[in-house]
Design a protein around this motif. Sequence first.
Motif, mmCIF file in Angstrom:
data_model
loop_
_atom_site.group_PDB
_atom_site.id
_atom_site.type_symbol
_atom_site.label_atom_id
_atom_site.label_comp_id
_atom_site.label_asym_id
_atom_site.label_seq_id
_atom_site.Cartn_x
_atom_site.Cartn_y
_atom_site.Cartn_z
ATOM 1 N N ILE A 15 83.711 44.253 30.489
ATOM 2 C CA ILE A 15 85.060 43.690 30.452
ATOM 3 C C ILE A 15 85.966 44.622 29.661
ATOM 4 O O ILE A 15 85.743 44.859 28.475
ATOM 5 C CB ILE A 15 85.051 42.285 29.815
ATOM 6 N N GLU A 16 86.958 45.165 30.323
ATOM 7 C CA GLU A 16 87.896 46.086 29.685
ATOM 8 C C GLU A 16 89.313 45.579 29.930
ATOM 9 O O GLU A 16 89.864 45.759 31.015
ATOM 10 C CB GLU A 16 87.705 47.498 30.246
ATOM 11 N N LEU A 17 89.895 44.964 28.916
ATOM 12 C CA LEU A 17 91.218 44.365 29.083
ATOM 13 C C LEU A 17 92.357 45.341 28.823
ATOM 14 O O LEU A 17 93.294 45.447 29.606
ATOM 15 C CB LEU A 17 91.352 43.146 28.164
ATOM 16 N N GLY A 18 92.281 46.065 27.722
ATOM 17 C CA GLY A 18 93.394 46.938 27.364
ATOM 18 C C GLY A 18 94.604 46.126 26.917
ATOM 19 O O GLY A 18 94.599 44.890 26.928
ATOM 20 N N VAL A 19 95.677 46.814 26.544
ATOM 21 C CA VAL A 19 96.875 46.138 26.041
ATOM 22 C C VAL A 19 97.498 45.239 27.103
ATOM 23 O O VAL A 19 97.833 44.082 26.855
ATOM 24 C CB VAL A 19 97.912 47.174 25.552
ATOM 25 N N SER A 20 97.652 45.768 28.329
ATOM 26 C CA SER A 20 98.266 44.979 29.395
ATOM 27 C C SER A 20 97.421 43.766 29.744
ATOM 28 O O SER A 20 97.947 42.690 30.085
ATOM 29 C CB SER A 20 98.488 45.842 30.643
ATOM 30 N N GLY A 21 96.107 43.937 29.653
ATOM 31 C CA GLY A 21 95.211 42.822 29.935
ATOM 32 C C GLY A 21 95.388 41.686 28.941
ATOM 33 O O GLY A 21 95.431 40.512 29.314
ATOM 34 N N TRP A 22 95.499 42.040 27.654
ATOM 35 C CA TRP A 22 95.696 41.016 26.632
ATOM 36 C C TRP A 22 97.051 40.328 26.785
ATOM 37 O O TRP A 22 97.188 39.127 26.504
ATOM 38 C CB TRP A 22 95.540 41.618 25.241
ATOM 39 N N ILE A 23 98.036 41.070 27.213
ATOM 40 C CA ILE A 23 99.347 40.452 27.468
ATOM 41 C C ILE A 23 99.233 39.414 28.584
ATOM 42 O O ILE A 23 99.777 38.301 28.488
ATOM 43 C CB ILE A 23 100.390 41.533 27.837
ATOM 44 N N LEU A 24 98.483 39.761 29.634
ATOM 45 C CA LEU A 24 98.281 38.819 30.735
ATOM 46 C C LEU A 24 97.467 37.609 30.292
ATOM 47 O O LEU A 24 97.706 36.485 30.759
ATOM 48 C CB LEU A 24 97.585 39.518 31.901
ATOM 49 N N VAL A 25 96.502 37.825 29.404
ATOM 50 C CA VAL A 25 95.725 36.701 28.863
ATOM 51 C C VAL A 25 96.667 35.692 28.210
ATOM 52 O O VAL A 25 96.543 34.479 28.415
ATOM 53 C CB VAL A 25 94.678 37.194 27.839
ATOM 54 N N PHE A 26 97.632 36.185 27.450
ATOM 55 C CA PHE A 26 98.594 35.300 26.784
ATOM 56 C C PHE A 26 99.535 34.645 27.803
ATOM 57 O O PHE A 26 99.754 33.425 27.773
ATOM 58 C CB PHE A 26 99.405 36.098 25.763
ATOM 59 N N LEU A 27 100.077 35.456 28.715
ATOM 60 C CA LEU A 27 101.068 34.939 29.662
ATOM 61 C C LEU A 27 100.465 33.917 30.631
ATOM 62 O O LEU A 27 101.163 32.993 31.071
ATOM 63 C CB LEU A 27 101.676 36.097 30.459
ATOM 64 N N ARG A 28 99.206 34.087 30.954
ATOM 65 C CA ARG A 28 98.550 33.118 31.834
ATOM 66 C C ARG A 28 97.827 32.026 31.051
ATOM 67 O O ARG A 28 97.800 30.858 31.478
ATOM 68 C CB ARG A 28 97.541 33.837 32.740
ATOM 69 N N GLY A 29 97.248 32.410 29.938
ATOM 70 C CA GLY A 29 96.413 31.475 29.178
ATOM 71 C C GLY A 29 97.181 30.316 28.579
ATOM 72 O O GLY A 29 96.721 29.165 28.608
ATOM 73 N N VAL A 30 98.363 30.600 28.029
ATOM 74 C CA VAL A 30 99.137 29.531 27.390
ATOM 75 C C VAL A 30 99.574 28.471 28.402
ATOM 76 O O VAL A 30 99.322 27.280 28.206
ATOM 77 C CB VAL A 30 100.352 30.114 26.633
#
Length: 278
Positions: A15-30
Amino acid sequence: MSDPSWQSEDEPDPIELGVSGWILVFLRGVPLAVLVFGGLIALLAIRLIERPLFGVQRPVTPYISQFVCRNAFRILGIGFCSSGELMQERGAVVANHTSWLDIFALNARKRVYFVSKAEVAKWPGIGWLAQATGTVFIERNPQKAREQTLIFEKRLKAGHKLLFFPEGTSTDGLRVLPFKTTLFAAFFTDELRDIMYVQPVSAIFHAPVGQPDRFYGWWGDMEFGPHLLKTLGARRQGKVELIYHVPAKVSDFENRKALAAHCEQAVRHAHSLIRLEK
């Protein structure tokens, strides 16, 4: 004794998220968390009224579950499509099992009640959601077979569509495992055999462009948290496809093994065809 988890010969993809991946985690996760737990609160509140008035019947709350599941895919950005007619007869639904996303997918199209192993009731988060949405929990204990059959009969006679995964475990989504026959036995009682139907469903996950075909698979010792982050953080998303097959009348089959084999063949055939077309 619980069923052993299916294991792949290959290690899970890193699993390799990177900066953009973590941003998507927040934007979708919340928003996903707001949707799921907001829906749970609404469901529990309505169930306080629904339970004393209707008992085992649930005329309202399944629509909340369906609304949550449909919109979860919109938030995640995962495409969703289905084909085939939904079963109108009384009975159960069986499908192959790829990951926890199956629960959202199968509930998005049809209001169903899942059948799950008893351990799931104790899982944080997923267990609470499962209990609230009317999941039937079973123990793989022969001494409790009669007791669990009576529970099945009660729910089926109430008009509930029970859904279970006969493979007994999730996989990488690239295959369909042999169907276990145990749960099919409940449908052959004198009370149910002549009124019961079983509808097979093939669930096929299509990976995002550029990702391994098993991208959405969740198996073996893979933990839920990392898999959820991987799904939330995907830069591109794929889609899930459901194919509803012709319902099988239980009384047309000699025994549970024959019925299970028929359902497995239907699910496996469509699953293989779709995968070959890719």
